[in-house]
Every structure is written in C-alpha cells, then in structure tokens.
Design a protein around this motif. Structure first.
Motif, PDB file in Angstrom:
ATOM      1  N   PHE A  78       0.854  -1.199   0.000  1.00 33.97           N
ATOM      2  CA  PHE A  78       0.000   0.000   0.000  1.00 33.97           C
ATOM      3  C   PHE A  78       0.889   1.248   0.000  1.00 33.97           C
ATOM      4  O   PHE A  78       0.636   2.222  -0.702  1.00 33.97           O
ATOM      5  N   TYR A 112      -2.953   2.246  -2.249  1.00 34.61           N
ATOM      6  CA  TYR A 112      -3.957   1.278  -1.797  1.00 34.61           C
ATOM      7  C   TYR A 112      -4.762   0.716  -2.966  1.00 34.61           C
ATOM      8  O   TYR A 112      -4.919  -0.497  -3.114  1.00 34.61           O
ATOM      9  N   THR A 125      -3.085  -1.862  -5.331  1.00 35.82           N
ATOM     10  CA  THR A 125      -2.596  -3.116  -4.758  1.00 35.82           C
ATOM     11  C   THR A 125      -3.719  -4.147  -4.694  1.00 35.82           C
ATOM     12  O   THR A 125      -4.718  -3.928  -3.998  1.00 35.82           O
ATOM     13  N   LYS A 131      -9.781  -6.729   0.550  1.00 36.49           N
ATOM     14  CA  LYS A 131      -8.972  -5.678   1.170  1.00 36.49           C
ATOM     15  C   LYS A 131      -9.680  -5.045   2.366  1.00 36.49           C
ATOM     16  O   LYS A 131      -9.027  -4.580   3.300  1.00 36.49           O
ATOM     17  N   VAL A 181      -8.132  -4.076   6.002  1.00 34.02           N
ATOM     18  CA  VAL A 181      -8.274  -2.791   6.688  1.00 34.02           C
ATOM     19  C   VAL A 181      -8.717  -3.022   8.135  1.00 34.02           C
ATOM     20  O   VAL A 181      -8.195  -2.416   9.065  1.00 34.02           O
ATOM     21  N   PHE A 223      -0.602   6.285   3.440  1.00 31.30           N
ATOM     22  CA  PHE A 223      -1.844   5.727   2.889  1.00 31.30           C
ATOM     23  C   PHE A 223      -3.020   5.868   3.849  1.00 31.30           C
ATOM     24  O   PHE A 223      -4.053   5.239   3.660  1.00 31.30           O
ATOM     25  N   ALA A 238      -6.141   6.756   1.999  1.00 30.84           N
ATOM     26  CA  ALA A 238      -6.773   5.637   1.287  1.00 30.84           C
ATOM     27  C   ALA A 238      -7.631   4.812   2.236  1.00 30.84           C
ATOM     28  O   ALA A 238      -8.725   4.369   1.881  1.00 30.84           O
ATOM     29  N   PHE A 239      -7.136   4.622   3.449  1.00 29.94           N
ATOM     30  CA  PHE A 239      -7.917   3.827   4.398  1.00 29.94           C
ATOM     31  C   PHE A 239      -9.190   4.544   4.807  1.00 29.94           C
ATOM     32  O   PHE A 239     -10.245   3.931   4.914  1.00 29.94           O
ATOM     33  N   THR A 287     -11.632   4.292   2.109  1.00 31.69           N
ATOM     34  CA  THR A 287     -12.244   2.970   2.114  1.00 31.69           C
ATOM     35  C   THR A 287     -13.336   2.902   3.167  1.00 31.69           C
ATOM     36  O   THR A 287     -14.434   2.403   2.928  1.00 31.69           O
TER      37      THR A 287
END
Lengths: 232, 232
Positions: B31, B36, B39, B62, B66, B112, B115-116, B119
């Motif tokens: 990541f 993110y 991947t 994914k 997380v 990242f 990105a989390f 998400t």
C-alpha cells in the motif's frame, strides 16, 4: 437538459456560465450513473457534446468540478434557508432549520457523497480546508455567522466570535455522518441533528458564566489551528 | 522478513497467526509503495510468497485487511499508553498522553492513511461504526474508558457514562484531521491536540453544575444516535 445539450453540441457556448453549468450537470449525472472514479473528464465532455479541450478550459480536472459542486451546494443552501436567516428564532431553532435545509439540499447527491468526501481526503485541493475551497467554505461559514448574529435571545458576546466556526465544524461532522448513513433517506442523520442541536443551549448558558472567558480563549486557539490554511 | 517470506513460501504456514501477520505486513508495505487502490489481493499473495487461495483464506478482500490493520493499530496504541493508563494523572494529562501516543503509533502510516479513510467512507463494512469494525472500535473506546476511570481528580459521576464515547468521537475527528494534515510530520495535528485537550477541564467543571444532568442526558441521546449499529 437533453435539448440544451444538443444546442451546446452545435454552437460555440454562447453563455460561458451556461457551459460551466452544463458540464457540472453532466458530470453529476455521470457520477451518479457510473460512479465518480469511473467517470473521466473526456467522458463528461463527450456526454455534454463538447470538445474535450472546451471542457478542460472550464475545469482542468475532476477536483475543480468538486469545487464547483461545493459552490453550488452552498448557493442552494443559502437560497433554501434565506427565510430562516431573515426571520427571528432562537439559536437552536435557526440551527435546526439550517441543518435540515442542508440535508434537503444534499439529499439527491447521497449516491456519490462518499466519492466526493474520499476525493476531499485524498487531494489537498479538494479538502474543505484548502485555499482552493476558500469560496464555498466562506459561503458556508457565512451562513453560520448569520445563524448566530440573528439569534434571539442574543448570543453572549464572549462566544460570538468562535461559535460560527465551531458550528461549521459540527456541520462538517454531520456531513461526514450523512455520507456513511445507510438508513432510509438518511433519517438517522436527521435524528442526529435533532439530538445534537439542543446542546447549543447549555453552551450559551456556560458562555454567561464568569469563568467562560478563558474557555472561549482556549476554544479560539483550537479553532485557529483547525482553520489555518492548508498551504501554510 | 525476507527470510520469513521464503520460509512461508515453502511450508504450509506452521503458525496461522504468523501467516495473517505476514499477509498484513506485506499488504501495508505494498500500500505504501504502490498505493492502496493499485494493490490487489493477488499481488499481496504473490509478494508474500503465498498461493492466492491461501491469502484469500485469511482475508476475503482488502476490507478485511483494513479491519486487521485497525485492530493492530488499537493493540499497538494500548501497548504504547499502558503506563499512562496505569499511572495517575489528571483527565487532561491522560488524554494528552493517549492522543500523542496514538499519533506516534500511526505516524508511519500517513502515506496511505487517506486511502484507508476513503475505504472506510466508501464501504459500510470498513466504517469505524460498522458491525465488522466492532472489535477494534471496542478496543479503542476501552482506552478512553480507562482514561476517564483513572483520572484524578475523579471525573464527576454525571458525565462518566457519556465521556468515553465523546472522547472517542473527538479522537476520530483528530484522526481525520491527521489524514489531511500536510504539515511536516503532521505537527499541526500535534498542535491541535495540545489546543483541544485543555477543553476537557471546563467540561468537567460544567458537569458539576446543578443543571448538568439534563445536558448529559441530551448528550447521551445524541451519542446514542451516533453509536447505533450501522446495520440496525
């Protein structure tokens, strides 16, 4: 809309504002239909019947479209709550009407609200705290200044400076809650507004206490950190 | 790590927890290196020297990675602040140490973090309020329960019930601020913690006022809406 698109496809955009509007309307529709990530600027241009170069002239990228979207939401919000702001009411009444009015305005965009917030978190330009977002941010904060300024009984002097930004941050938190709200018509967010708004009354009561000055000073220091320009 | 990967590629994962750990470590590295979104689970499996089916056995997607990442962060956070929680200190001192300890733990993941959070906003399962996130959420709230329970002077009874969840929500807001913080080593988030933590002192002071009961009732009603299960 379809007739307009046809007209624009054939002429050279007689009114610049109309072209901007057309691109934004088309973009919002495609975001809804195909998702935000899957919608390219080229696809938006094609769907709007414009040459890509023409679309790029108005919006260099999707971030700028997000800015324009923020802007439109703030304008729509202000129109929606103008009567409330012009009228008389307690702080809680005005705040409740302003938040529910906002939820009315954004209701139709719930399908891609998450994508926009993701964009805002992933790109420094699209963040509500960025220089690029200054215009819609200022419009939104101005609404909360009006909420505070027109409240009767009047909001105590001590808290009047900090309260609009504090309310605006709460408003951002409510927006975030709304984005992840999977309840029908986001009724859970409505209930959160109804449960949270009455908390302004004790805030006002505290602001009248003799020791409130040092608290509002501390609050203003915290707000100053939050509201620093991202680019600084 | 490389030696371990070699070992795992050749054996049938002697210790299940090690395999989970290996997949998560590999995922976090990828990541960081590739982003993110770029991947895939297959790439993570390949890089970890595992058959895709083996990786999918541990993490269906994914989102589940997380969750595991959240879990690990909470575990690391608890280890980091265990001494603070076991010791004596005022509410503000404990809270400050716990928040700064958290920023120490997540510091390495800033690349990242956005990105989390994206998400979490885009997927109902990855939201910190979801059923799926119950374990890491409970771990995190438990830390704030400890912060409140061990504070000296003691936190007034009236606010003791609501305060841990309220502090946890503030902690989420700080995490969000950190995600978008582009200042060097996220020093702006550190300053926000320093400016915001002292605001708990007036909160405690208010909780001792004779009319505080109705305020904490209202606060608990608002928290109840926020903390409802997403699936409800």
């Amino acid at each position: 809309m379809d007739l307009n698109m046809f007209k624009y496809a054939r002429t050279m955009s007689p009114n610049p504002q109309d072209t901007r509007q057309l691109i934004l309307d088309t973009a919002l529709r495609l975001f809804e239909e195909r998702g935000y990530a899957a919608t390219t600027m080229r696809a938006i241009a094609a769907e709007a019947g414009l040459a890509p170069s023409n679309a790029y002239y108005w919006f260099a990228n999707k971030d700028e479209l997000v800015q324009e979207f923020y802007n439109r939401i703030q304008d729509d919000h202000l129109v929606r709550v103008a009567d409330v702001l012009a009228g008389a009411g307690s702080l809680a009444e005005r705040l409740s009407a302003v938040e529910h009015g906002y939820l009315d305005v954004i209701g139709g965009y719930h399908g891609f609200g998450g994508a926009f917030v993701s964009t805002a978190l992933g790109s420094s330009a699209a963040s509500p705290f960025s220089d690029e977002s200054a215009r819609p941010r200022e419009k939104s904060i101005a609404i909360y200044r009006e909420v505070v300024a027109g409240a009767r009984p009047a909001v105590p002097e001590k808290i009047r400076g900090a309260l609009p930004e504090l309310l605006w941050l709460c408003h951002l938190a409510i927006t975030l809650f709304w984005v992840t709200d999977s309840s029908r018509d986001q009724e859970r967010t409505r209930r959160l507004v109804d449960a949270a708004v009455p908390l302004v009354a004790p805030l006002i009561r505290v602001a009248k206490l003799p020791w409130a000055g040092s608290v509002t000073d501390q609050l203003e220091r915290a707000l100053a950190v939050v509201m620093e320009r991202t680019s600084a």
